[in-house]
Design a protein around this motif. Structure first.
Motif, PDB file in Angstrom:
ATOM      1  N   ALA A  28       0.834  -1.200   0.000  1.00 28.04           N
ATOM      2  CA  ALA A  28       0.000   0.000   0.000  1.00 28.04           C
ATOM      3  C   ALA A  28       0.870   1.252   0.000  1.00 28.04           C
ATOM      4  O   ALA A  28       0.593   2.210  -0.731  1.00 28.04           O
ATOM      5  CB  ALA A  28      -0.936  -0.003   1.205  1.00 28.04           C
ATOM      6  N   ILE A  29       1.926   1.256   0.802  1.00 23.95           N
ATOM      7  CA  ILE A  29       2.838   2.409   0.838  1.00 23.95           C
ATOM      8  C   ILE A  29       3.516   2.575  -0.518  1.00 23.95           C
ATOM      9  O   ILE A  29       3.616   3.694  -1.033  1.00 23.95           O
ATOM     10  CB  ILE A  29       3.878   2.259   1.971  1.00 23.95           C
ATOM     11  CG1 ILE A  29       3.204   2.374   3.333  1.00 23.95           C
ATOM     12  CG2 ILE A  29       4.979   3.317   1.835  1.00 23.95           C
ATOM     13  CD1 ILE A  29       4.086   2.029   4.520  1.00 23.95           C
ATOM     14  N   GLN A  31       2.390   1.767  -3.441  1.00 23.25           N
ATOM     15  CA  GLN A  31       1.401   2.323  -4.365  1.00 23.25           C
ATOM     16  C   GLN A  31       1.221   3.812  -4.117  1.00 23.25           C
ATOM     17  O   GLN A  31       1.172   4.607  -5.057  1.00 23.25           O
ATOM     18  CB  GLN A  31       0.073   1.575  -4.239  1.00 23.25           C
ATOM     19  CG  GLN A  31      -1.027   2.131  -5.121  1.00 23.25           C
ATOM     20  CD  GLN A  31      -0.708   2.088  -6.608  1.00 23.25           C
ATOM     21  OE1 GLN A  31       0.036   1.248  -7.079  1.00 23.25           O
ATOM     22  NE2 GLN A  31      -1.247   3.036  -7.350  1.00 23.25           N
ATOM     23  N   GLN A  32       1.120   4.213  -2.857  1.00 18.81           N
ATOM     24  CA  GLN A  32       0.960   5.628  -2.519  1.00 18.81           C
ATOM     25  C   GLN A  32       2.174   6.437  -2.971  1.00 18.81           C
ATOM     26  O   GLN A  32       2.038   7.551  -3.492  1.00 18.81           O
ATOM     27  CB  GLN A  32       0.758   5.798  -1.013  1.00 18.81           C
ATOM     28  CG  GLN A  32      -0.535   5.235  -0.494  1.00 18.81           C
ATOM     29  CD  GLN A  32      -0.557   5.135   1.021  1.00 18.81           C
ATOM     30  OE1 GLN A  32       0.397   5.490   1.711  1.00 18.81           O
ATOM     31  NE2 GLN A  32      -1.668   4.641   1.558  1.00 18.81           N
ATOM     32  N   VAL A  35       2.112   6.995  -6.761  1.00 20.88           N
ATOM     33  CA  VAL A  35       1.176   8.075  -7.100  1.00 20.88           C
ATOM     34  C   VAL A  35       1.798   9.423  -6.757  1.00 20.88           C
ATOM     35  O   VAL A  35       1.757  10.370  -7.556  1.00 20.88           O
ATOM     36  CB  VAL A  35      -0.177   7.871  -6.373  1.00 20.88           C
ATOM     37  CG1 VAL A  35      -1.057   9.118  -6.481  1.00 20.88           C
ATOM     38  CG2 VAL A  35      -0.895   6.649  -6.907  1.00 20.88           C
ATOM     39  N   PHE A  36       2.398   9.527  -5.583  1.00 21.38           N
ATOM     40  CA  PHE A  36       3.009  10.777  -5.122  1.00 21.38           C
ATOM     41  C   PHE A  36       4.120  11.240  -6.075  1.00 21.38           C
ATOM     42  O   PHE A  36       4.148  12.402  -6.489  1.00 21.38           O
ATOM     43  CB  PHE A  36       3.558  10.561  -3.699  1.00 21.38           C
ATOM     44  CG  PHE A  36       4.325  11.718  -3.141  1.00 21.38           C
ATOM     45  CD1 PHE A  36       3.667  12.838  -2.656  1.00 21.38           C
ATOM     46  CD2 PHE A  36       5.714  11.687  -3.089  1.00 21.38           C
ATOM     47  CE1 PHE A  36       4.379  13.913  -2.126  1.00 21.38           C
ATOM     48  CE2 PHE A  36       6.429  12.746  -2.564  1.00 21.38           C
ATOM     49  CZ  PHE A  36       5.764  13.868  -2.080  1.00 21.38           C
ATOM     50  N   LYS A 128       7.689   9.709   5.279  1.00 26.08           N
ATOM     51  CA  LYS A 128       6.239   9.770   5.481  1.00 26.08           C
ATOM     52  C   LYS A 128       5.974  10.489   6.799  1.00 26.08           C
ATOM     53  O   LYS A 128       6.396  10.034   7.860  1.00 26.08           O
ATOM     54  CB  LYS A 128       5.641   8.362   5.496  1.00 26.08           C
ATOM     55  CG  LYS A 128       4.136   8.356   5.589  1.00 26.08           C
ATOM     56  CD  LYS A 128       3.585   6.943   5.516  1.00 26.08           C
ATOM     57  CE  LYS A 128       2.072   6.988   5.587  1.00 26.08           C
ATOM     58  NZ  LYS A 128       1.510   5.643   5.623  1.00 26.08           N
ATOM     59  N   GLY A 132       1.584  13.511   5.233  1.00 34.11           N
ATOM     60  CA  GLY A 132       1.832  12.903   3.925  1.00 34.11           C
ATOM     61  C   GLY A 132       3.310  12.671   3.672  1.00 34.11           C
ATOM     62  O   GLY A 132       4.109  12.648   4.601  1.00 34.11           O
TER      63      GLY A 132
END
Length: 166
Positions: A28-29, A31-32, A35-36, A128, A132
């Motif tokens: 999940a991280i 993927q985030q 995107v970032f 992180k 954000g």
């Protein structure tokens, strides 16, 4: 004995579940982060000031030239003329590897990018925070194929010798 085997089985099941949960969190991280970083590159491609907001206040950007080592605000001042246009620069991800530290807050990555300079292999460190992600360090070298390293190196040495002579 049955209780011991049952207890061991439950412990093993808990350990396996915890490992799977950790892998899900890391995925999940990752993927985030993808995107970032894609948004960060898109901010530059569209000359949006949000580009610099994604960097930590003490963040470092290292460009392709040996003189290009900036803290965020100095980088922002240098890049101002590029961000006055419709597009500052456009980097498109070819591939990216994201690595998550055990603390789940420290993240580092490397990426192949399609740029106006050809393919670059960049790398960075992200932290992180409660609000954000923020880029702490980013380095953008031009990827020079090994087969042409000697002539490229000669061009650079000749250029630097000429520059030093003037």
């Amino acid at each position: 004995m049955k209780r011991f085997i049952l207890a061991c089985s439950l412990l093993l099941l808990l350990l396996i579940s915890a490992g799977a949960l950790a892998q899900d969190i890391d995925a999940a991280i990752r993927q985030q982060v993808n995107v970032f970083i894609d948004e960060w590159h898109d901010d530059a491609a569209h000359a949006r000031a949000a580009y610099f907001d994604k960097m930590a206040k003490d963040g470092v950007y290292i460009g392709t030239d040996k003189t290009e080592l900036w803290r965020r605000d100095d980088f922002k001042a240098w890049a101002k003329k590029y961000f006055e246009r419709k597009s500052a620069w456009a980097f498109k991800r070819i591939e990216r590897n994201v690595y998550v530290g055990a603390d789940k807050h420290t993240i580092w990555f490397d990426e192949l990018l399609d740029t106006s300079m050809g393919v670059c292999r960049a790398s960075g460190v992200i932290y992180k925070t409660a609000s954000g992600f923020e880029i702490k360090h980013y380095q953008l070298p031009i990827a020079v194929p090994n087969a042409v390293t000697a002539p490229v190196t000669k061009i650079i040495k000749d250029f630097e010798a000429k520059s030093a002579a003037t």
